[in-house]
Design an enzyme around this catalytic site. Sequence first.
Site, PDB file in Angstrom:
ATOM      1  N   ALA A   1      46.650  13.437 -39.865  1.00  0.00           N
ATOM      2  CA  ALA A   1      46.680  13.852 -38.456  1.00  0.00           C
ATOM      3  C   ALA A   1      48.048  14.443 -38.132  1.00  0.00           C
ATOM      4  O   ALA A   1      48.888  14.595 -39.011  1.00  0.00           O
ATOM      5  CB  ALA A   1      46.399  12.643 -37.570  1.00  0.00           C
ATOM      6  N   ASN A   2      48.268  14.797 -36.880  1.00  0.00           N
ATOM      7  CA  ASN A   2      49.608  15.209 -36.443  1.00  0.00           C
ATOM      8  C   ASN A   2      49.852  14.665 -35.041  1.00  0.00           C
ATOM      9  O   ASN A   2      48.978  14.020 -34.453  1.00  0.00           O
ATOM     10  CB  ASN A   2      49.766  16.731 -36.513  1.00  0.00           C
ATOM     11  CG  ASN A   2      48.799  17.445 -35.596  1.00  0.00           C
ATOM     12  OD1 ASN A   2      48.834  17.278 -34.382  1.00  0.00           O
ATOM     13  ND2 ASN A   2      47.895  18.239 -36.171  1.00  0.00           N
ATOM     14  N   ARG A   3      51.037  14.913 -34.488  1.00  0.00           N
ATOM     15  CA  ARG A   3      51.443  14.245 -33.249  1.00  0.00           C
ATOM     16  C   ARG A   3      50.990  14.956 -31.971  1.00  0.00           C
ATOM     17  O   ARG A   3      51.413  14.593 -30.886  1.00  0.00           O
ATOM     18  CB  ARG A   3      52.961  14.109 -33.203  1.00  0.00           C
ATOM     19  CG  ARG A   3      53.515  13.176 -34.242  1.00  0.00           C
ATOM     20  CD  ARG A   3      55.005  12.987 -34.011  1.00  0.00           C
ATOM     21  NE  ARG A   3      55.626  12.358 -35.158  1.00  0.00           N
ATOM     22  CZ  ARG A   3      55.540  11.057 -35.423  1.00  0.00           C
ATOM     23  NH1 ARG A   3      54.887  10.272 -34.606  1.00  0.00           N
ATOM     24  NH2 ARG A   3      56.121  10.567 -36.498  1.00  0.00           N
ATOM     25  N   SER A   4      50.173  15.996 -32.071  1.00  0.00           N
ATOM     26  CA  SER A   4      49.760  16.696 -30.846  1.00  0.00           C
ATOM     27  C   SER A   4      48.982  15.751 -29.922  1.00  0.00           C
ATOM     28  O   SER A   4      48.091  15.023 -30.367  1.00  0.00           O
ATOM     29  CB  SER A   4      48.874  17.891 -31.222  1.00  0.00           C
ATOM     30  OG  SER A   4      48.220  18.370 -30.079  1.00  0.00           O
TER      31      SER A   4
ATOM     32  N   ALA B   1      46.773  22.003 -32.358  1.00  0.00           N
ATOM     33  CA  ALA B   1      47.627  21.889 -33.542  1.00  0.00           C
ATOM     34  C   ALA B   1      46.709  21.609 -34.723  1.00  0.00           C
ATOM     35  O   ALA B   1      46.445  20.461 -35.066  1.00  0.00           O
ATOM     36  CB  ALA B   1      48.631  20.765 -33.342  1.00  0.00           C
TER      37      ALA B   1
END
Length: 404
Positions: free
Chosen positions: A210-213, A276
């Site tokens: 995942a990512n921090r968006s 993102a």
Amino acid sequence: MTALSGKRILLVIGGGIAAYKSLDLIRRLRERGASVRCILTNGAQAFITPLAASALTGQRSHTDLFDREDEADIGHIKLARDADLIVVAPATANLMAKMAGGHADDLASTVLLATTLPILIAPAMNVRMWLHPATQRNLKTLQADGVHVVGPNDGAMAEAEFGPGRMAEPLEIAAAVERLVAPSGPLAGKHVIVTSGPTHEPIDPVRYIANRSSGKQGHAIARAAAEAGARVTLISGPVTLPDPPGITTVHVESAREMLQAVEQALPADVGIFAAAVADWRVANAGEQKIKKKDGALPNLSLTENPDILATIARRTENRPPLMVGFAAETEHVIEHAKQKLARKGCDLIVANDVSAQTGVMGGDSNTVHLVSTSDVETWPTLSKTDVAKKLVERLGAMIEGGTP
Ligand code: C5P
């Protein structure tokens, strides 16, 4: 000419104390030029009378599914067709459950099942009933079915309790009706697709990349576009934000699902790609949970995800005439944005610095640069809501001016 001139609203009044406010709603809708016809459920008639509704609408009110006069006169199928919008106010927990489950055991639920018209509900119920998982599940089902929702608001309730569950005020409901049937604003009549949030790329059924968006910027843009009169389809990766009211929200997990959802939502006048999207996914994702084995590390191999923005922007057919991308950079922001504009083939890049010290990722404010082929414009630091409003204003002006 008033905002709702010539528009026909079918108002379904459910059985709750907020039904008295629906009488005021009739007046507000008529003031705006709409004609209103009412259906009262049995429950509604415990609070207000069909006569009161008829006196205010100037039309017969409907109550029974098997009313001989009604069926000869208009009939439930005609009721379900002869309007521009159906408003359910108050939408009680019971009525919402019936709608979500497709029940048809009285006139109101039968008409709601038989209709293909847009539906707006104004929920009103006790706070515990509203927060109950069953009601929240029904709400999600209804939203997924394309039902629009206004409210409920926080406030004191009839039972001396406090919290969400109060029906939206008649003026708020009338404004939501206007947005749906007579949109005005710089993006009125336009279909806008917005992608938002991160994507989750599975490693196995329980793990993912995942990512921090947070989705805050993309969701704010979707809301601003709807406020500017657009019909908005928001395609959202996994976020903790609520679905914005009055917007069709499609929930996806991975980049490939996001691309598919965008393709399904086309055609559109504007595409704003704020998500993102993960650049890579695991090529050899496990179908079963990967087991921990002594000393042996799993070997994950990555493969490239489709670039959603570039895929759509490079198309000759069905490409939205105005396409906006985002560039989240940690250095050489403008230079990289210019390269991205050319590489992806979009019309505008909103570039920002997301290095850790800026607090943009997950934060509430943003400093952006608007990069087009001819121009770079730097905006002061603004809240994400204000960035969204200013961006939507700019897009409206670009469409009006015939650029690109
Ligand atoms: O290449 P980069 O990820 O920096 O590009 C960012 C822009 O491209 C954003 O608008 C993002 O939504 C979009 N994008 C996309 N699909 C991808 C990667 C990025 O739509 N796979």
